[in-house]
Design a protein around this motif. Structure first.
Motif: not given
Length: 498
Positions: A73-81, A106-119, A136-141
């Motif tokens: 579910r998280y990986s699909k959500r990352l792809s969607t984001l 907002r999408q970048a922050r949610e992407f970061d949250q999904m990464l935290d959930a995966l971690g 890091r890449e998401a925050r840089t973008l």
């Protein structure tokens, strides 16, 4: 008559003290609990290991289901984001609207949250450095889009790179699912192997333990039952030894052996009393018989007809008394020795003739006609016991036969046995008494009343007959004779058929 005392050190308590000292249950209850515990222990161990296997399967199933579903579910959500972020960046490159930058952030922050959930799933197939790099890449973008709007094309290329990294996360999640599934299958196979081991090894072992304890517990009980049976049969010669796993059964065996010795002492005293009393009775009885003989022979003077009748009655009753005393002695000897048989081959008809001659006076006194087979009939049996059987049956028939009637002694060869019959023309035996007349000391009021002028018996003659017949492995019964009266049938099997 003094009674031998039982020594103090032969009491049951002293016998129990003589036993060796072993670590064992003191009571039957303790033995049962111990055996139950030992039998149940392998089953308890199997149950514990079974529960552990079930717990492992449950944990692995939960890990597979929960974490596998979450990582998918998280990986699909990352792809969607990432797709949303790419769309927002392309729209910003055309419209340059601040709202699109906010949506991208907002999408970048949610992407970061999904990464935290995966971690937080702590998947060993998904290294933390990979998640940190995406983070890091998401925050840089997000910062690059706000600072340099003209570099949207390069930013979109970086998002494509991140998409490939996200696809790698999906692959790593699938790898985790495959590995956990393999572990689950391995654990299930181990559980199956363990259950099969329990079925083919543990259960037979439990059954073997159960059979062992059943044998351990039942063996002393069989020994006790056998000892009680022997004592009931009057055999006090064998020492009672109970090999028991408990001190309680040991004590019971010692008490039974003490009882055996006490009963043996009492039995010896009884036999001695019977022998002494029989001897004391025979001495004056012999004088009475000799006196009656002298009176009948006219040695002391010629008798009148009435006096001769009285002398005849005295002689007949003295002979009957002597026979009763002999029966008592035979019965006592049988009970004491159980008559170990000594087989020999002899002519049964000759034995008939000898017994008839022995009872000639009583037979002639009642003017009876006693018939025998008249031809040799050979049988292999104990001669003395067969003599006792036929003598008692003939005496019984003569006693109840009417004066001037016929008593028949018959013998017949069967396939594997010899059949002996003694028939009289007396009153017969009532059907309800045909089993009881073979019991020791049983006297039928009906048949005794029919024995005219005969001395009342002791009721042991037929019981001795039955015991002698049973010792040969045969059987005896009584029925109505064809012409009226009683017919006793004795079947003695051939020795090879025993």
């Amino acid at each position: 008559m003094s009674r031998p005392a039982v020594a103090a050190n032969d009491t049951p308590r002293a016998q129990t003290r003589k036993r060796g000292l072993f670590i064992r249950p003191r009571s039957i209850t303790g033995l049962l609990l111990t055996s139950f515990g030992l039998v149940a222990l392998p089953l308890i161990v199997a149950i514990v290991f079974g529960v552990l296997y079930v717990d492992r399967l449950t944990n692995q199933s939960e890990r597979l289901v929960l974490q596998g579903v979450e990582v998918t579910r998280y990986s699909k959500r990352l792809s969607t984001l990432l797709i949303g972020m790419e769309r927002s960046a392309r729209q910003y490159g055309v419209l340059e609207s601040e709202e699109l930058i906010d949506r991208f952030e907002r999408q970048a922050r949610e992407f970061d949250q999904m990464l935290d959930a995966l971690g937080g799933l702590q998947l060993d197939t998904l290294p933390d450095w990979n998640l940190d790099a995406l983070r890091r890449e998401a925050r840089t973008l997000s910062k690059r889009l706000a600072a340099r709007p003209g570099e949207v094309r390069g930013l979109i290329g970086d998002i494509g790179d991140m998409q490939r990294e996200t696809d790698l996360i999906t692959d790593q999640g699938n790898l985790f699912i495959d590995r956990e599934l393999a572990r689950l299958q391995t654990t299930a196979a181990d559980a199956r192997t363990f259950l099969l081991l329990c079925v083919f090894a543990l259960i037979p072992g439990v059954l073997a333990l159960t059979a062992f304890f059943v044998a351990v517990i039942s063996r002393p009980l069989r020994q006790i039952a056998g000892a009680v049976t022997r004592m009931g049969d009057g055999d006090f010669s064998q020492q009672i030894r109970v090999v028991a796993p408990t001190a309680e059964l040991d004590a019971l065996g010692a008490r039974l052996d003490w009882m055996r010795r006490r009963l043996a002492t009492l039995e010896n005293e009884k036999q001695q009393f019977i022998r002494h009393m029989s001897h004391e009775l025979k001495t004056p009885l012999a004088s009475i018989r000799e006196g009656a003989e002298l009176l009948r022979d006219g040695t002391v003077g010629k008798l009148t007809s009435a006096q001769a009748d009285v002398a005849e009655i005295l002689q007949q009753n003295s002979l009957e008394l002597a026979k009763l005393i002999d029966n008592l002695l035979d019965f006592a000897a049988w009970q004491q020795q159980h008559a170990k048989l000594e087989y020999e081959r002899f002519d049964l008809n000759a034995l008939f003739e000898a017994i008839v001659a022995r009872q000639r006076l009583t037979i002639e006194g009642k003017k009876l006609d006693v018939t025998t087979p008249g031809q040799p009939i050979h049988v292999t049996a104990d001669r003395d016991r067969m003599h006792l059987i036929i003598d008692n049956l003939l005496a019984n028939a003569v006693k109840f036969a009417p004066a001037g009637s016929t008593v028949a002694l018959e013998a017949e060869r069967l396939v594997d046995a010899t059949l002996v019959r003694v028939c009289d023309q007396g009153p017969g035996v009532p059907k309800d008494e045909r089993d009881a007349i073979f019991d020791a000391f049983y006297q039928s009021a009906t048949t005794q009343a029919s024995a005219q002028g005969a001395l009342r018996g002791t009721g042991i003659g037929l019981s001795v007959v039955r015991e002698c017949v049973q010792a040969h492995g045969g059987h005896i019964d009584v029925e109505d004779a064809p012409g009226g009266g009683a017919r006793f049938s004795v079947e003695i099997p051939d020795r090879h058929a025993l």
